[in-house]
Design a protein around this motif. Sequence first.
Motif, PDB file in Angstrom:
ATOM      1  N   ASP A  80      15.225  25.829  21.179  1.00 11.77           N
ATOM      2  CA  ASP A  80      13.892  26.147  21.004  1.00 11.77           C
ATOM      3  C   ASP A  80      12.992  25.437  21.809  1.00 11.77           C
ATOM      4  OD1 ASP A  80      11.329  27.088  19.953  1.00 11.77           O
ATOM      5  OD2 ASP A  80      11.491  26.822  17.793  1.00 11.77           O
ATOM      6  N   ARG A 140       7.373  24.032  18.487  1.00 10.83           N
ATOM      7  CA  ARG A 140       8.618  23.152  18.344  1.00 10.83           C
ATOM      8  C   ARG A 140       8.515  21.733  19.084  1.00 10.83           C
ATOM      9  NH1 ARG A 140      13.027  21.447  15.226  1.00 10.83           N
ATOM     10  NH2 ARG A 140      14.651  20.814  16.612  1.00 10.83           N
ATOM     11  N   ASP A 155      15.959  16.516  23.401  1.00 13.28           N
ATOM     12  CA  ASP A 155      17.597  16.941  23.308  1.00 13.28           C
ATOM     13  C   ASP A 155      17.515  18.368  24.037  1.00 13.28           C
ATOM     14  OD1 ASP A 155      20.029  17.668  22.612  1.00 13.28           O
ATOM     15  OD2 ASP A 155      19.836  16.965  20.457  1.00 13.28           O
ATOM     16  N   ASP A 192      18.710  21.550  22.285  1.00 13.89           N
ATOM     17  CA  ASP A 192      17.892  22.185  21.257  1.00 13.89           C
ATOM     18  C   ASP A 192      17.689  23.661  22.000  1.00 13.89           C
ATOM     19  OD1 ASP A 192      16.037  23.182  19.527  1.00 13.89           O
ATOM     20  OD2 ASP A 192      15.121  21.294  19.157  1.00 13.89           O
TER      21      ASP A 192
END
Length: 372
Positions: free
Chosen positions: A331, A336, A326, A329
Motif C-alpha cells: 500500500d 497509508r 518498508d 508494503d
Amino acid sequence: MKLRVATFNVENLSSRWRFADVQRGDVTAAMSLAEFDRPHEREAAERSVALTLEDDKRQMTALAIAEARADVLCLQEVDSLRVLEAFFANYVHRMSDIRYGHFKLMEGNDRRGIDVGFAARRSLLRPDQVTVTSHREGTFEQFDVFDRDIAAFGIKPGDRVFNRDCLMVDLDLGHMTLTLFVCHLKSMNNGKADGRPATMPLRRAEARAVRALVQRRFGPDWRRANWIVAGDLNDYSEVIGPLGAVDSKPSPALQVLTEHFGVNPVADLPPHERWTHFHRAWIEDEGRIREEHVQLDYVLLSPALAERGATVEIVRRGLPYRTPLDPRDPDRSIPRLATTADRYPRVGWDRPKASDHCLLAVEIDLPANRRD
C-alpha cells in the motif's frame, strides 16, 4: 574496544542561502506562487523562506545524529568548517548528550563548494591524536586510473580524480589505531535518464584511487590493518522495488571497493533493510512512476575488522513521509504513508526532512595494534 562509526550525507549543510544563481530546490515551490515588482524583494523573500526551512531541517538532521550516538562521524555535503562547528553547537549539542569535537574539513573540488567532513566524540581522543590528509590535488595519472573511458569526457591525465575529496583521517587511540577514508563519489545525476551508466567511469576511477590510497597507506599488510572507507559512494549493487523485490544491478565502481577488498556489513541485513536512499520519479519513456530503495551510503570494513563482526543501525526517522519505510508494503497510498510511519516531530510529506539520505552507523570491535 567497541566503536560506533557513522556516515551521513547531511544534504547541503550550507552557510549560503543559494548556490550561485541557481534557486534552491526546496524553495522553488513556494516562490512560484508569489509575484514581486523588484528583484531585491524576491531575493529577500527567498532568503526568508530558505532560512525558515533550514532551521526545521537542521533540527531533524541533529536528531538523527543524536539518535545514532556515534563515536565517529563521517559527513558529506558540508559547506565549511565554520558552518559545521555552528551546526553542532546550536543544533546537535542541544539534542544529544554526547559532545563532539575534533571537527575537520578541507575545501574540496566540488563546484558548489560542498565538502566532506569529520567529527568525533570529544572525550574519545586528544586533538593531537587526529591527523587529516586531503587528496583533492591527486590526479588520474598519479593514481594510475586514466583510461579511454575517462578520456572520452575530455579529461586529461593531469586533472584531479576526486570530484570532492578523499579525506584520510588517522586516529591514534593509544593501543589502537584506525584510519578512515571519507569519500563522496561522483553523483549519478547528470540531468539525463542514463545518469548512472554515463557517469560510471568517473566513480570507478575514484573508487580505484581510494583503493590505491588504502594499499599505499598499509602496503602488503593492508588486509590486517584497521581501516574503513566511509561515505556517500553514489552507487548501488541492487535495487529494492515495490513488494521488496530485489533486482541485482552490479556496479563496476563498487566492485573495486568490495570484491576481495572492503566488506559491506549492510549486505548481511535482510533484503528489505539494505537501503539508505529512496528515489521516486516519473519515467517518461515508461509512462509510469518508478520507485527504488537503494544503498548509496557505506561503511566498508577492512578484512581484519570484518572478521571481528559488526552491528548495523540505519536511522530513518528523518526521512519524509512520502518514503515507504518498508519496501515490502504493497500500500503506497497517501493515507497509508501519511499515518503509519515513525518520524521525528514536524517532518513533512516531502520537506522538511533530516536529509535525503539515511544515517548509517556501524559498531565495530576495534582490535589492539598488531605487534608481530
